[in-house]
Design an enzyme around this catalytic site. Structure first.
Site, mmCIF file in Angstrom:
data_model
loop_
_atom_site.group_PDB
_atom_site.id
_atom_site.type_symbol
_atom_site.label_atom_id
_atom_site.label_comp_id
_atom_site.label_asym_id
_atom_site.label_seq_id
_atom_site.Cartn_x
_atom_site.Cartn_y
_atom_site.Cartn_z
ATOM 1 N N GLU A 37 18.697 22.205 -1.735
ATOM 2 C CA GLU A 37 19.057 20.914 -2.230
ATOM 3 C C GLU A 37 18.382 19.779 -1.641
ATOM 4 O OE1 GLU A 37 23.285 19.192 -4.284
ATOM 5 O OE2 GLU A 37 23.314 20.548 -2.706
ATOM 6 N N HIS A 443 29.995 -4.539 34.684
ATOM 7 C CA HIS A 443 30.703 -5.532 34.375
ATOM 8 C C HIS A 443 29.968 -6.897 33.521
ATOM 9 C CE1 HIS A 443 34.156 -8.239 34.349
ATOM 10 N NE2 HIS A 443 33.579 -9.086 34.715
#
Length: 464
Positions: A37, A443
């Site tokens: 497919e 951070h």
């Protein structure tokens, strides 16, 4: 005319099959892929990729409604469902085309058609009226899986949908019932609920997202309910009465049976392997509940025949299929291959909030006899989460109290599907709490919560 011969034939060009073919070609094998497919399989065309495109549209729409929270103005908000779907299909098409390019670049022979195995080492490819036979010493089954259908709950594409119908919806559901709260069910519930459908989710188990850690499931459920979803746990859909434009669902729980009316039902009750019609039984392949039985190297027990991905059983994840494909190709090429450890494969669900996990849940770790140390850290304690306007979520880590081994990690919240990979690497490298504690996390990032959760397991959390 003699049949064309290859070193390796792959049946199915999904994320397992096409990756196996590419790796085999890289290692100098002559490779053919048979696909009936779509190149890219369900994942690229009708699964992972187009659903993420839809969910991204829903996420942006959800954020648009929160514009005021960010000091922004947005008026006259709306959506065009056809355009949302068209974008999703375009994304899938782009990637499917990319797979074709990669196979061509790696000189893989692609045969479009239906495959059968008439005898050992032979694949017959049926395309239209013609049948071509090709041969190889090594054949990889990568035929994937399809949606499970339960008697009385069969999809009709009109009132009752499978995931395929839900990806190209003819209409926007007004009152939606989703049967099953695994990844597929909850992602579609999240998508349609965000766009305004009155959404009910029914789950036969005692909690939504039943494979996840109980705490994470409970947190996610709270958020779903806050968003307006109705969640019915320990409930079964006994039958569906269909009439023009409506479905009456008979819902059974411990108290008895009630009926509720919906205009659309999505059935997401698991998958079954595509094992039929290949001729596997005649070759002596062992099949257990629609899945091919394999060993840790994906060998079926029939010489030269392997099975990878969804057809080879849980976890039913594209990334697991791809890695199995690489492993088998390396094995066929005579390389030293490493079996895949299921405990190092992450699961990701792209609902709002996202859910991601790797390894054992707290419950499973205790049941396996481990004495555990558990750490938790909430999104509300993280600067980046607050700046993003995403303070709802948590990170949970489970350690072996005796050795410090990271047994499992579980997250719910914004972008956790991207963050989980840090813990996946940790599990693969057999990391301990000490390694993770000594790692410097940047951070301000959401990833700092991963550090804090580890610290919390040992009574050392800094921001809580």
């Amino acid at each position: 005319m003699a049949a064309k011969s290859f070193d390796m034939i792959v049946i199915g060009a999904g994320p397992g099959g096409y990756v196996a073919a590419i790796r085999g070609a890289q290692l100098g094998l002559s490779v053919a892929v048979v696909e009936r497919e779509h190149l890219g399989g369900i994942c690229l065309n009708w699964g992972c990729i187009p659903t993420k495109a839809l969910l991204r549209s829903a996420e942006v729409f959800h954020l648009m409604h929160r514009a005021k929270d960010f000091g922004l103005k947005a008026e006259g908000l709306g959506y065009d469902l056809d355009a949302v779907v068209a974008r999703s299909r375009a994304v899938a098409k782009q990637l499917s085309g990319g797979v074709g390019h990669l196979l061509k670049k790696n000189k893989v022979t692609v045969l479009m058609g239906e495959a059968t195995l008439p005898r050992a080492g032979v694949v017959a490819v049926k395309s239209g009226a013609s049948v071509e036979e090709i041969t190889a010493k090594n054949i990889i089954l990568a035929t994937g899986a399809r949606a499970r259908t339960l008697p009385g709950l069969e999809a009709d594409g009109d009132l009752v949908w499978t995931y395929k119908h839900a990806l190209v919806p003819k209409r926007m559901p007004k009152k939606l019932l989703v049967i099953g709260s695994g990844a597929i069910g909850i992602e579609f519930a999240s998508f349609f609920n965000t766009l305004g459908a009155d959404t009910t989710v029914v789950e036969v188990m005692d909690r939504v997202l039943p494979v996840e850690d109980a705490e994470i499931s409970a947190f996610a459920k709270k958020q779903f309910v806050k968003q307006g979803m109705k969640i019915l746990e320990k409930t079964t859909v006994v039958k569906l009465d269909r009439s023009p434009g409506k479905v009456v669902a008979h819902l059974q729980d411990a108290k008895g049976t009630v009926t509720a009316e919906f205009d659309t039902v999505i059935s997401a009750v698991g998958i079954v392997g595509n094992v039929e019609g290949l001729g596997l039984e005649a070759l002596g392949v062992k099949i257990d509940r629609t899945h091919v039985v394999v060993d840790e190297f994906c060998r079926t027990g029939v010489p030269g025949l392997y099975a990878i991905g969804d057809i080879a059983g849980a976890p039913w994840l594209a990334h697991k299929a791809s890695h199995e494909g690489v492993m088998v190709a390396e094995l066929i090429a005579g390389k030293h291959a490493h079996p895949i450890k299921p405990g190092t494969i992450a699961g990701c669900t792209y609902c709002t909030p996202q859910v991601a996990s790797v390894g054992m849940t707290e419950e499973k770790a205790k049941a396996a006899g481990y004495e555990v140390k558990v750490g938790r850290f909430p999104f509300i304690g993280n600067g980046k989460a607050i700046a993003l306007g995403e303070p709802e979520g948590m990170v949970k880590t489970v350690f072996d109290a005796k050795t410090g081994e990271l047994l499992g990690a579980h997250m719910v919240g914004a972008e956790v599907t991207e963050m989980i990979q840090g813990y996946v690497i940790g599990r693969t490298l057999e990391t301990t709490e000490e390694d993770l504690m000594h790692t410097v996390f940047p951070h301000p990032t959401l990833s700092e919560m991963m550090h804090e959760s580890v610290l919390d397991a040992y009574g050392r959390a800094l921001h809580m």
